[in-house]
Design an enzyme around this catalytic site. Structure first.
Site, short mmCIF file in Angstrom:
data_model
loop_
_atom_site.label_atom_id
_atom_site.label_comp_id
_atom_site.label_asym_id
_atom_site.label_seq_id
_atom_site.Cartn_x
_atom_site.Cartn_y
_atom_site.Cartn_z
N CYS A 184 41.60 30.95 45.08
CA CYS A 184 41.71 32.38 44.77
C CYS A 184 40.51 33.14 45.29
O CYS A 184 40.64 34.24 45.85
CB CYS A 184 41.86 32.58 43.27
SG CYS A 184 43.49 32.18 42.63
N TRP A 238 44.65 36.57 24.97
CA TRP A 238 44.07 36.14 23.70
C TRP A 238 43.56 37.32 22.87
O TRP A 238 42.75 37.15 21.97
CB TRP A 238 42.96 35.13 23.95
CG TRP A 238 43.47 33.82 24.47
CD1 TRP A 238 43.96 32.78 23.72
CD2 TRP A 238 43.57 33.39 25.83
NE1 TRP A 238 44.35 31.74 24.53
CE2 TRP A 238 44.12 32.08 25.84
CE3 TRP A 238 43.25 33.97 27.06
CZ2 TRP A 238 44.35 31.36 27.01
CZ3 TRP A 238 43.48 33.26 28.23
CH2 TRP A 238 44.02 31.98 28.19
N SER A 263 41.60 37.88 33.59
CA SER A 263 42.02 38.84 34.61
C SER A 263 40.77 39.37 35.28
O SER A 263 39.64 39.10 34.85
CB SER A 263 42.86 39.98 34.00
OG SER A 263 42.17 40.59 32.93
#
Length: 410
Positions: free
Chosen positions: A374, A188, A147
């Site tokens: 992105c 994770w 992120s």
């Protein structure tokens, strides 16, 4: 040779018309014409920045209607190949899409809605995140934080900026020893591990990804934090109980525009009366919640994030209030995510040989173009990223903070 001749005949009039609209340092080659300078030039140049090689006759139709979706599909499916720096490929791809577009542009972005069920959401999450843990480890930071990082000064390494992001979030929600914290979409496990180790929180992390669940569970055990952290393979809609703090980082993009109110209402249900929530997620920059322009959103839905939907920040705030939460602080991190995706893309390019050996060629191509895309989208205000701090609505003003000073400890 016959196929090459047919491609040449189909492209010849298109190239003539296209060059009247735009001048690009792009060379288009086809068939066995791979000699230096052979092929069609889409502009006036000596050396092309990008060379497009049409490998199959079916690639021509994608070039004749050069949306980002069409060009990306042809590349991913192996109908054409592209040579050049990935940043140049994306920048020139956007210019080709803009020149080739007849209707869709930045001001006419498509709004699509999907039906979201627990089954479809689970399948979408597993499609995206269960490529392989080794795949993600190759280009993410050591904690595998997938992120937007937080570059407080702009010169941090990716690893430093990801840790700063986690601390920035935990400082915002003022985690204290003994607090019960829920992390929705825990990845994770980096945030819950940090919350337990540094802040003394008791944490529950939920994910729909089996790969994430397995590795996060291993990491919690390796850190000796089994008594403080529980990792669950669970849908957030099935979580019960009360939590002092709730974080959701890079997850609500999967919720769906029509389900945001229910999403925030579920968070409110799980939150203690004096609790705080931090929602961190990608948003559309179109006030109407439209996808990225020129087919970029269609490409992402087709190959990367099935059924992903990005709301505008105004939609986030409206549905948050409808769901019973009051926004206390809103922070844009668009520049931060542009830089994060740049570093991811650079690491991906640097790890090309290893990555191509661990996943199918198609998967490698999807992710290569996606990460670079992105970066372009965040840089050019096609998408953004906001952190919204909130609590239950309806509380007395005396429960609200006077300033933001606590967010930036020294």
């Amino acid at each position: 040779m016959v196929a090459a001749s047919k491609m040449e005949a189909a492209l010849n009039p298109w190239v003539t018309q296209f060059k009247k609209k735009v001048n690009l340092p792009v060379l288009v080659q086809f068939g066995d014409k791979h000699g230096e300078g052979a092929g069609f030039k889409l502009g006036d140049f000596e050396t092309p920045l990008v060379t497009i090689r049409l490998l199959k006759p079916s690639a021509v139709k994608h070039l004749l209607s050069p949306s980002l979706d069409s060009l990306g599909q042809a590349y991913v499916e192996g109908l054409l190949d592209v040579e050049g720096r990935v940043d140049d490929i994306l920048a020139l791809g956007h210019r080709m899409a803009e020149a080739g577009s007849r209707t869709e542009g930045r001001l006419t972005r498509i709004v699509r809605r999907f039906k979201h069920t627990k089954k479809s959401d689970r399948e979408a999450i597993q499609y995206h995140y269960d490529v392989s843990n080794a795949f993600y480890q190759t280009w993410l930071d050591p904690r595998m934080v997938y992120s937007c990082a937080y570059f407080e000064n702009g010169d941090e390494t990716l690893e430093e900026a990801q840790l700063k992001k986690i601390d920035h979030i935990l400082n915002k929600v003022q985690v204290r020893p003994g607090h019960r914290l829920l992390d929705i979409g825990c990845g994770w496990g980096a945030l819950v591990i940090r919350a337990a180790q540094k802040y003394g929180a008791r944490c529950v992390g939920v994910t729909l990804s089996k790969n994430q669940f397995d590795l996060a569970t291993e990491r919690v055990k390796a850190a000796g934090l089994q008594d403080q952290i529980e990792i669950r393979l669970q849908d957030y809609r099935d979580v019960e109980g009360q939590f002092d703090r709730i974080t959701s980082v890079g997850m609500f993009e999967h919720v769906g525009l029509d389900y945001l109110e229910a999403y925030f209402a579920q968070i409110r249900k799980l939150l203690t009366d004096d609790g705080w929530v931090l929602n961190h997620g990608i948003t559309s920059t179109d006030p109407n919640n439209g996808e990225t322009s020129h087919g970029g959103g269609r490409f992402v839905d087709r190959y990367v994030f099935p059924q992903g939907e990005l709301p505008h920040i105004s939609t986030v705030l409206r549905t948050m209030q409808l769901g019973g939460l009051e926004a206390l602080d809103v922070e844009s991190l668009r520049r931060h995510y542009m830089h994060t995706t740049r570093l991811w893309s650079q690491a991906f390019e640097a790890g090309t040989e290893r990555l191509r050996g661990m996943v199918p060629e198609k998967t490698w191509r999807i992710w290569r173009i996606y990460l670079a895309g992105c970066q372009w989208a965040f840089d050019n205000d096609e998408i953004s990223l906001y952190q919204v701090l909130c609590g239950k609505s309806g509380r007395l003003a005396s429960h609200l903070p006077w300033s933001r000073r606590w967010m930036y400890p020294r």
